[in-house]
Design a protein around this motif. Structure first.
Motif, mmCIF file in Angstrom:
data_model
loop_
_atom_site.group_PDB
_atom_site.id
_atom_site.type_symbol
_atom_site.label_atom_id
_atom_site.label_comp_id
_atom_site.label_asym_id
_atom_site.label_seq_id
_atom_site.Cartn_x
_atom_site.Cartn_y
_atom_site.Cartn_z
ATOM 1 N N MET A 119 -29.382 40.913 -23.029
ATOM 2 C CA MET A 119 -28.933 39.583 -22.715
ATOM 3 C C MET A 119 -29.348 39.271 -21.279
ATOM 4 N N THR A 120 -30.001 38.148 -21.107
ATOM 5 C CA THR A 120 -30.475 37.728 -19.801
ATOM 6 C C THR A 120 -29.515 36.680 -19.231
ATOM 7 N N ARG A 121 -29.089 36.932 -18.014
ATOM 8 C CA ARG A 121 -28.184 35.973 -17.369
ATOM 9 C C ARG A 121 -29.013 34.896 -16.692
ATOM 10 N N SER A 122 -28.501 33.696 -16.715
ATOM 11 C CA SER A 122 -29.222 32.593 -16.090
ATOM 12 C C SER A 122 -29.066 32.655 -14.570
ATOM 13 N N ARG A 123 -29.895 31.901 -13.902
ATOM 14 C CA ARG A 123 -29.848 31.851 -12.438
ATOM 15 C C ARG A 123 -28.490 31.350 -11.959
ATOM 16 N N ASN A 124 -27.944 30.371 -12.646
ATOM 17 C CA ASN A 124 -26.640 29.816 -12.269
ATOM 18 C C ASN A 124 -25.528 30.852 -12.403
ATOM 19 N N ASP A 125 -25.596 31.680 -13.454
ATOM 20 C CA ASP A 125 -24.588 32.732 -13.636
ATOM 21 C C ASP A 125 -24.644 33.747 -12.486
ATOM 22 N N ARG A 126 -25.854 34.131 -12.098
ATOM 23 C CA ARG A 126 -26.002 35.073 -10.993
ATOM 24 C C ARG A 126 -25.521 34.464 -9.684
ATOM 25 N N LEU A 127 -25.825 33.197 -9.467
ATOM 26 C CA LEU A 127 -25.389 32.507 -8.255
ATOM 27 C C LEU A 127 -23.864 32.401 -8.208
ATOM 28 N N GLU A 128 -23.268 32.096 -9.357
ATOM 29 C CA GLU A 128 -21.805 32.014 -9.417
ATOM 30 C C GLU A 128 -21.172 33.377 -9.135
ATOM 31 N N SER A 129 -21.738 34.429 -9.693
ATOM 32 C CA SER A 129 -21.219 35.776 -9.454
ATOM 33 C C SER A 129 -21.331 36.156 -7.977
ATOM 34 N N ALA A 130 -22.450 35.825 -7.376
ATOM 35 C CA ALA A 130 -22.639 36.134 -5.952
ATOM 36 C C ALA A 130 -21.635 35.363 -5.096
ATOM 37 N N ALA A 131 -21.380 34.100 -5.441
ATOM 38 C CA ALA A 131 -20.409 33.302 -4.696
ATOM 39 C C ALA A 131 -19.004 33.884 -4.842
ATOM 40 N N LEU A 132 -18.645 34.319 -6.048
ATOM 41 C CA LEU A 132 -17.326 34.912 -6.266
ATOM 42 C C LEU A 132 -17.150 36.215 -5.470
ATOM 43 N N VAL A 133 -18.201 37.022 -5.427
ATOM 44 C CA VAL A 133 -18.137 38.264 -4.655
ATOM 45 C C VAL A 133 -17.997 37.942 -3.165
ATOM 46 N N ALA A 134 -18.728 36.951 -2.678
ATOM 47 C CA ALA A 134 -18.636 36.559 -1.269
ATOM 48 C C ALA A 134 -17.229 36.072 -0.932
ATOM 49 N N ILE A 135 -16.654 35.256 -1.790
ATOM 50 C CA ILE A 135 -15.290 34.751 -1.578
ATOM 51 C C ILE A 135 -14.305 35.916 -1.573
ATOM 52 N N LEU A 136 -14.456 36.828 -2.511
ATOM 53 C CA LEU A 136 -13.580 37.994 -2.585
ATOM 54 C C LEU A 136 -13.659 38.821 -1.301
ATOM 55 N N LEU A 137 -14.855 39.056 -0.790
ATOM 56 C CA LEU A 137 -15.022 39.842 0.430
ATOM 57 C C LEU A 137 -14.422 39.137 1.642
ATOM 58 N N ILE A 138 -14.563 37.833 1.714
ATOM 59 C CA ILE A 138 -13.979 37.068 2.821
ATOM 60 C C ILE A 138 -12.458 37.151 2.781
ATOM 61 N N VAL A 139 -11.886 36.907 1.618
ATOM 62 C CA VAL A 139 -10.424 36.963 1.484
ATOM 63 C C VAL A 139 -9.919 38.379 1.774
ATOM 64 N N ALA A 140 -10.604 39.382 1.268
ATOM 65 C CA ALA A 140 -10.196 40.770 1.519
ATOM 66 C C ALA A 140 -10.288 41.102 3.007
ATOM 67 N N GLY A 141 -11.300 40.609 3.674
ATOM 68 C CA GLY A 141 -11.440 40.842 5.111
ATOM 69 C C GLY A 141 -10.287 40.242 5.900
ATOM 70 N N PHE A 142 -9.925 38.992 5.586
ATOM 71 C CA PHE A 142 -8.800 38.359 6.273
ATOM 72 C C PHE A 142 -7.481 39.066 5.952
ATOM 73 N N ALA A 143 -7.298 39.479 4.722
ATOM 74 C CA ALA A 143 -6.071 40.188 4.349
ATOM 75 C C ALA A 143 -5.979 41.519 5.090
ATOM 76 N N GLY A 144 -7.079 42.229 5.189
ATOM 77 C CA GLY A 144 -7.089 43.495 5.915
ATOM 78 C C GLY A 144 -6.794 43.305 7.400
ATOM 79 N N ALA A 145 -7.370 42.270 7.990
ATOM 80 C CA ALA A 145 -7.117 42.000 9.412
ATOM 81 C C ALA A 145 -5.654 41.646 9.645
#
Length: 84
Positions: free
Chosen positions: A1-27
């Motif tokens: 199954m091949t993921r579309s470009r939009n699916d990959r972009l959405e996944s990358a955005a979700l990971v970025a948001i998760l890392l930002i929130v985790a960083g602020f929570a840790g601080a």
């Protein structure tokens, strides 16, 4: 199954948001634990505790304009060095 470009972009955005929130929570967690530890440590046990205690004491003096004779009670203040 091949993921579309939009699916990959959405996944990358979700990971970025998760890392930002985790960083602020840790601080925030680190800051809270550090402040709690310094506030509840016995005086004179570490240089950071002593430095924080001096800074808080200076802030109390600046606000009140007097130095309490007993740190646990501000009922009998005495004048500060500047004659106030």
């Amino acid at each position: 199954m091949t993921r579309s470009r939009n699916d990959r972009l959405e996944s990358a955005a979700l990971v970025a948001i998760l890392l930002i929130v985790a960083g602020f929570a840790g601080a925030a967690s680190f800051t809270h634990v550090k402040d709690w530890t310094l506030d509840n440590s016995p005086a004179g046990k570490c240089p950071a505790c002593a430095k924080r205690a001096r800074r808080l004491r200076q802030q109390q003096i600046a606000r009140a304009g007097t130095v309490p004779t007993n740190p646990t009670s501000a009922s009998s203040p005495r004048p500060t060095r500047n004659g106030g």
